[in-house]
Design a protein around this motif. Structure first.
Motif, mmCIF file in Angstrom:
data_model
loop_
_atom_site.group_PDB
_atom_site.id
_atom_site.type_symbol
_atom_site.label_atom_id
_atom_site.label_comp_id
_atom_site.label_asym_id
_atom_site.label_seq_id
_atom_site.Cartn_x
_atom_site.Cartn_y
_atom_site.Cartn_z
ATOM 1 N N ILE A 60 0.856 -1.188 0.000
ATOM 2 C CA ILE A 60 0.000 0.000 0.000
ATOM 3 C C ILE A 60 0.893 1.240 0.000
ATOM 4 C CG2 ILE A 60 -1.722 1.304 1.281
ATOM 5 C CD1 ILE A 60 -2.692 -1.312 2.499
ATOM 6 N N THR A 61 0.697 2.075 -1.007
ATOM 7 C CA THR A 61 1.429 3.341 -1.082
ATOM 8 C C THR A 61 0.460 4.469 -0.780
ATOM 9 O OG1 THR A 61 2.926 2.492 -2.764
ATOM 10 C CG2 THR A 61 2.710 4.877 -2.616
ATOM 11 N N SER A 62 0.850 5.337 0.151
ATOM 12 C CA SER A 62 -0.012 6.462 0.481
ATOM 13 C C SER A 62 0.865 7.665 0.783
ATOM 14 C CB SER A 62 -0.885 6.106 1.680
ATOM 15 O OG SER A 62 -1.643 7.204 2.078
ATOM 16 N N ASN A 70 -3.643 5.347 -9.340
ATOM 17 C CA ASN A 70 -4.116 6.687 -9.016
ATOM 18 C C ASN A 70 -5.187 7.148 -9.992
ATOM 19 O OD1 ASN A 70 -2.514 7.619 -6.720
ATOM 20 N ND2 ASN A 70 -0.767 7.269 -8.070
ATOM 21 N N VAL A 71 -6.000 8.086 -9.535
ATOM 22 C CA VAL A 71 -6.982 8.735 -10.390
ATOM 23 C C VAL A 71 -6.369 10.063 -10.826
ATOM 24 C CG1 VAL A 71 -9.335 9.624 -10.530
ATOM 25 C CG2 VAL A 71 -8.814 7.671 -9.039
ATOM 26 N N ARG A 72 -6.258 10.281 -12.117
ATOM 27 C CA ARG A 72 -5.623 11.510 -12.607
ATOM 28 C C ARG A 72 -6.599 12.683 -12.638
ATOM 29 N NH1 ARG A 72 -0.713 10.258 -14.532
ATOM 30 N NH2 ARG A 72 -0.347 8.147 -15.273
ATOM 31 N N GLU A 73 -6.057 13.873 -12.644
ATOM 32 C CA GLU A 73 -6.900 15.084 -12.706
ATOM 33 C C GLU A 73 -7.741 15.104 -13.978
ATOM 34 O OE1 GLU A 73 -3.978 18.114 -12.262
ATOM 35 O OE2 GLU A 73 -4.289 18.281 -10.091
ATOM 36 N N HIS A 74 -7.181 14.643 -15.065
ATOM 37 C CA HIS A 74 -7.940 14.481 -16.308
ATOM 38 C C HIS A 74 -7.172 13.494 -17.175
ATOM 39 C CE1 HIS A 74 -5.013 16.904 -18.473
ATOM 40 N NE2 HIS A 74 -5.069 17.787 -17.482
ATOM 41 N N ARG A 127 4.824 13.983 1.834
ATOM 42 C CA ARG A 127 4.919 14.747 0.583
ATOM 43 C C ARG A 127 5.250 13.845 -0.592
ATOM 44 N NH1 ARG A 127 9.442 18.804 0.267
ATOM 45 N NH2 ARG A 127 10.747 16.960 0.340
ATOM 46 N N SER A 128 4.446 13.936 -1.639
ATOM 47 C CA SER A 128 4.785 13.228 -2.883
ATOM 48 C C SER A 128 5.477 14.187 -3.846
ATOM 49 C CB SER A 128 3.522 12.680 -3.545
ATOM 50 O OG SER A 128 2.800 13.738 -4.144
ATOM 51 N N GLY A 129 5.023 15.440 -3.844
ATOM 52 C CA GLY A 129 5.516 16.373 -4.856
ATOM 53 C C GLY A 129 4.739 16.284 -6.163
ATOM 54 N N TYR A 130 3.744 15.384 -6.255
ATOM 55 C CA TYR A 130 2.985 15.231 -7.511
ATOM 56 C C TYR A 130 1.520 14.897 -7.239
ATOM 57 C CZ TYR A 130 4.361 10.456 -6.412
ATOM 58 O OH TYR A 130 4.591 9.276 -5.754
ATOM 59 N N GLY A 131 0.992 15.380 -6.134
ATOM 60 C CA GLY A 131 -0.408 15.104 -5.815
ATOM 61 C C GLY A 131 -0.520 13.947 -4.839
ATOM 62 N N TYR A 132 -1.723 13.471 -4.699
ATOM 63 C CA TYR A 132 -2.081 12.474 -3.685
ATOM 64 C C TYR A 132 -1.844 11.094 -4.288
ATOM 65 C CZ TYR A 132 -5.183 11.025 0.257
ATOM 66 O OH TYR A 132 -5.730 10.514 1.408
ATOM 67 N N ASP A 133 -0.879 10.387 -3.762
ATOM 68 C CA ASP A 133 -0.472 9.105 -4.343
ATOM 69 C C ASP A 133 -1.093 7.971 -3.538
ATOM 70 O OD1 ASP A 133 0.812 7.080 -5.652
ATOM 71 O OD2 ASP A 133 2.841 7.730 -5.183
ATOM 72 N N ASN A 176 -5.390 15.926 -6.582
ATOM 73 C CA ASN A 176 -4.486 16.548 -5.624
ATOM 74 C C ASN A 176 -4.532 16.046 -4.182
ATOM 75 O OD1 ASN A 176 -2.424 18.518 -5.133
ATOM 76 N ND2 ASN A 176 -3.922 19.352 -3.695
ATOM 77 N N PHE A 177 -5.780 15.821 -3.654
ATOM 78 C CA PHE A 177 -5.825 15.388 -2.255
ATOM 79 C C PHE A 177 -7.131 14.643 -1.986
ATOM 80 C CE2 PHE A 177 -4.259 16.993 2.189
ATOM 81 C CZ PHE A 177 -3.800 15.721 2.461
ATOM 82 N N PHE A 178 -7.367 14.342 -0.740
ATOM 83 C CA PHE A 178 -8.446 13.407 -0.412
ATOM 84 C C PHE A 178 -9.831 13.924 -0.786
ATOM 85 C CE2 PHE A 178 -7.852 15.963 3.328
ATOM 86 C CZ PHE A 178 -9.104 16.130 3.885
ATOM 87 N N LEU A 179 -10.022 15.254 -0.775
ATOM 88 C CA LEU A 179 -11.352 15.760 -1.113
ATOM 89 C C LEU A 179 -11.729 15.396 -2.539
ATOM 90 C CD1 LEU A 179 -11.291 19.271 0.592
ATOM 91 C CD2 LEU A 179 -12.252 17.127 1.442
ATOM 92 N N GLU A 180 -10.761 15.473 -3.449
ATOM 93 C CA GLU A 180 -11.029 15.106 -4.850
ATOM 94 C C GLU A 180 -10.996 13.577 -5.006
ATOM 95 O OE1 GLU A 180 -8.204 16.997 -4.121
ATOM 96 O OE2 GLU A 180 -9.076 18.981 -4.401
ATOM 97 N N ARG A 181 -9.909 12.987 -4.486
ATOM 98 C CA ARG A 181 -9.678 11.568 -4.716
ATOM 99 C C ARG A 181 -10.780 10.694 -4.145
ATOM 100 N NH1 ARG A 181 -9.515 7.033 -5.334
ATOM 101 N NH2 ARG A 181 -7.795 5.583 -5.499
#
Lengths: 329, 329, 329, 329
Positions: A147-149, A251-255, A229-235, A272-277
């Protein structure tokens, strides 16, 4: 229609407010928050009333509470809501102290009310699909779980100080996810950590990078990898290796638009983070709670699940200090 | 060990030189090129001799020729090599004039020598795998074929002027690929084009962007999309849609390391051009030619294949001018 | 709060019903459908009334109509709603006959009401992102546009017979998409087709596979590839090639869990059909219509857009028959 | 031209034989193997002579040895070749016993000959690109390294018995890779394991699934995940997380053709095992050794690198037994 009292108007309270209002069988009746202005604003938005804790819990028309307030208020509110006979949805964690969690759960049990603890990732369509495929035998017997988080960026040191530390605040989700996917309880925990992202987190007494290894009775090992910190969004990734192959939730991409240029072929970052993901997960979680309210199902994530995740997080703390594997009873 | 006379020391001649030398059954015996210095250098590198055309073709120890010289010398060299009884590998095209191709092939036929025409993509492992999967029934009956072929950047106008135009120079590979994959010959051709990439190409009397539609006897349509510039490397893709799904051969990337950052998730570009992208194809093509020399197999890509690809390219030219679908006999 | 009269309770009517009800500023007031049972059921579900066309259009409390009825009723309903002073959302197409579309739009113009034509894909987050990136200059000047649109499986022949044919029924979305992305109107159309998927479609007088090439004033070519069957779900892709690279909008998969096994690495199929794939697009479309109702914006997709898409579809029909490129005025 | 004595004609000996023969500056002069028939066959294939160890090492024309024999012969052969003044390429490991490795390296040092130890993955183009990007600052300062290495299927128990165990046989590559990528030496090792794949491996006294955590002086943690079975080919991945993002080296697939069907979108599996996956790495490794022979460079992977990898593997064994983190000097 179930009337809901919403405790807490912060970021996560607002997420649940939207979902309570959107569900055909629930509406927000009361909003409770020490920050009065925020409570008024949210209440107005949803045609609810601002209430005190006492008012809300003694209001007979209120069927259930949704607890999204500060972590250190959760156990008290759960107990009081239980004693008032309300069904309870409470954001994780119940409390950062295991003994407090246990005394709280005793009260809930005595009261005989329903309690759903909010480990949101259990409702994520990706992880749920992974578990369903595993349960259907797609990869045979489980062998290793990875599990990667990784959060997109580190929290402020002030938050770190009251967070209970990375294991109780962040890894706890992954510890629960390991139990959720594998359907067993670990027998040992080893935790490793470092402060690599932000020295201020170290000064606040915490680490920001962690690697955890769990052993399960079946022999399966779970490997959890965390970073603030990932540096590239919520992993947020899960790999389940079994005797017949691997299941891998990405991962789910922004688009989904790629941009191919003279430099590279660029795809969008993870959301980007848990609210979106976990937007859909929060909706499905609320739907599940309504099913519990309607008596259709038992809570999928009980007080005991909340307690066990904390037991594991506490064992991580102990292992990190002792440099040893911690055995669980 | 077969002795090979290599005609032409340019870019593609060097590719074949490496492969001839690396093959356990062939070696370069003679190098022929009007550019003497280049011939000397290549000959020295491979322990070969610089020869004139006459010397090479009258040398009894030479078994076969590998023709990589300028396009306008191909037909003459093929005829002379055929008359000298040499087996022939010739880079595409045989000639830019269909009647010249036909008279040349008559000479070859009379001489009874083997001729392999170099449509390199037929040996590409990706496209070959796609065809094998198709032949094995993976997607049922073919319905539509989509071939994308984009060069990384446009050629100089001087090259454009002698190239025979985009259809004979570039699309000809895709026209052959359509025949190769589908195993049938088109019955009609429609071609569309524009000059979008470089006005100098328009001034040289050519287009740089093309869309071609072929109809086949079985009803299948093939859609070819060409551009003289991708802006992101050599874009070489094939999609074959059938009654039971799709086969899709993607690009080969420069490497497989992704770089995820605050901006995007970047993967490497497609390999830059044909020397990289078809490196393995050129090797396999030479292995096939050696198999032909050894009498194990017949040429997979004959003079007639070269002729038919040109017939299709000529039909594209006609269709572009007439704005009509051109029927083929 | 705007009161909406919903015409048509079929599959697409139900999609809009959900979105109308979920939007904080709209509610369904009237449901109109010749199929009485369906109307009653939908009306009950949303607390609306079943009305006749006359009742709905003469009801002063109704602000706007949402037309989701059979195609051959669209133009009449638009005219009557316009004359009744209602704002209009109408599913594409306005009509299958160009002259009928034109007479209808004259009525709308005279009435001075707002009309939004439902080309749902314009609101798809993926295609929208692609267009925004293009507009921001990400790939420079446009050179070629490739639109792939394949249905999961063919419609029944009875539907084909009344559909207006593949170009007016299916390709029309892609023709509109080409105009939407490029921001210009084509100057010529070439269409190619075949009946490959289902002979019954051919017997119904239609084709099921199509390739269209459009030329635009700027020189850009658009290449549209259609099929009534993909065999792997709803295939909806756009590639825009420009002077500085490519933008590529890919399919949305059913989920993001991969299954790697001894046979292959399997990912989920594209979402099955338009209800899933364009779920968000339908929501955003309705939000846009509410913005129009509120006077905040002008319709992004007008009657003229509907008309021009039909002009292009008609030109496809003509080109398919004549085997020639059709020039547009 | 350097003359090479090749010790060992097994699977890996044959890989090196091809590369030695293909390199323009090396040729196989002698083949040494107790299995006489195999030696004869290989020698004939490359125009070499079958020799005894003594003959080969006393042959003045032989410049270097390539040791691909059984593991338990490596240290002896290294010492004898060193004493004979030959340059040495030796497949990993030097020996399974650390003290034996150390005594062997002393002999090499006294002799003053060059020794290259064969950790093949250091030459893999993917991992090399990852390290180059890291060195160029692409992701800033390193924070966490995750190495996944899974064999396609488990070895026979007889091999397991003499292999030195999973850490010395398999993980040793990943332990070296961690040092190679990060450019530092670990200060502690924690190892976890289980026997999940094949009970016969447990009966042979080994585990088949392992998770290792290394701490480095800079604070970086490396997480190694191993299994003797993936079920989907050879799984070889590296993720390097840094202060500015992630670099991720993925698997190399068997081919790039996807098959989309009614069930799923299937891509090819990773290449099956090390012979395919590291084909290019073995070639580049040999090129590097020739550069060493020519005095152009120093060995990139020295005896000390071989020794340190074994130190780490030994520490894994100790940690697995003690359930504690093992500190390294």
């Amino acid at each position: 229609m179930f009337n809901i009292a919403l405790f807490g108007c912060g970021r996560i309270g607002k997420v649940h407010a939207v979902n309570i209002a959107a569900h055909p069988s629930t509406q927000i009746k009361a909003v409770i928050d020490p920050y009065h202005e925020g409570a008024v604003q949210l209440a107005n938005q949803y045609g609810a009333q601002v209430m005190s804790v006492d008012e809300a819990l003694s209001d007979k028309s209120i069927d259930a509470v949704c607890i999204c307030s500060a972590t250190d208020t959760h156990a008290d509110l759960i107990e009081r809501a239980a004693q008032a006979g309300k069904a309870i949805f409470c954001e994780k964690p119940i409390d950062l102290s295991l003994s407090r969690v246990q005394s709280c759960l005793e009260v809930v049990e005595k009261a005989g009310v329903k309690l759903l603890v909010g480990f949101n990732r259990r409702y994520d369509p990706q992880f749920r699909t992974l578990r369903e495929l595993f349960d259907s035998g797609a990869v045979g017997r489980a062998e290793t779980l990875v599990i990667t988080s990784r959060d997109p960026s580190p929290p402020p040191p002030d938050y770190v100080r009251v967070s209970g530390g990375i294991f109780r605040d962040m890894s706890i989700h992954d510890l629960d996810m390991a139990r959720y996917i594998l359907g067993e309880d670990p027998i040992s925990v080893s935790a490793h950590g470092a402060c690599m992202v932000d020295p201020a987190i170290g000064e606040a007494g915490d680490i920001d990078s962690a690697v955890i290894v769990l052993h399960f009775p079946s022999g399966v090992m779970a490997n959890i990898i965390n970073s603030r910190r990932s540096g590239y969004g919520y992993d947020q990734r899960v790999e389940l290796h079994g005797s017949k192959g691997m299941l891998k939730a990405g991962n789910v991409r922004e688009h989904l638009v790629e941009h191919w240029s003279d430099e590279h072929c660029a795809a969008a970052k993870p959301q980007n983070f848990f609210l979106e993901r976990y937007r859909e997960a929060y909706i499905d979680e609320w739907h599940h709670f309504v099913d519990v309210l309607e008596g259709k199902v038992e809570p999928q994530c009980t007080g005991v699940d909340g307690e066990l995740a904390l037991v594991l997080a506490d064992a991580c703390v102990e292992s990190l200090k002792s440099h040893q594997t911690v055995l669980l009873k």
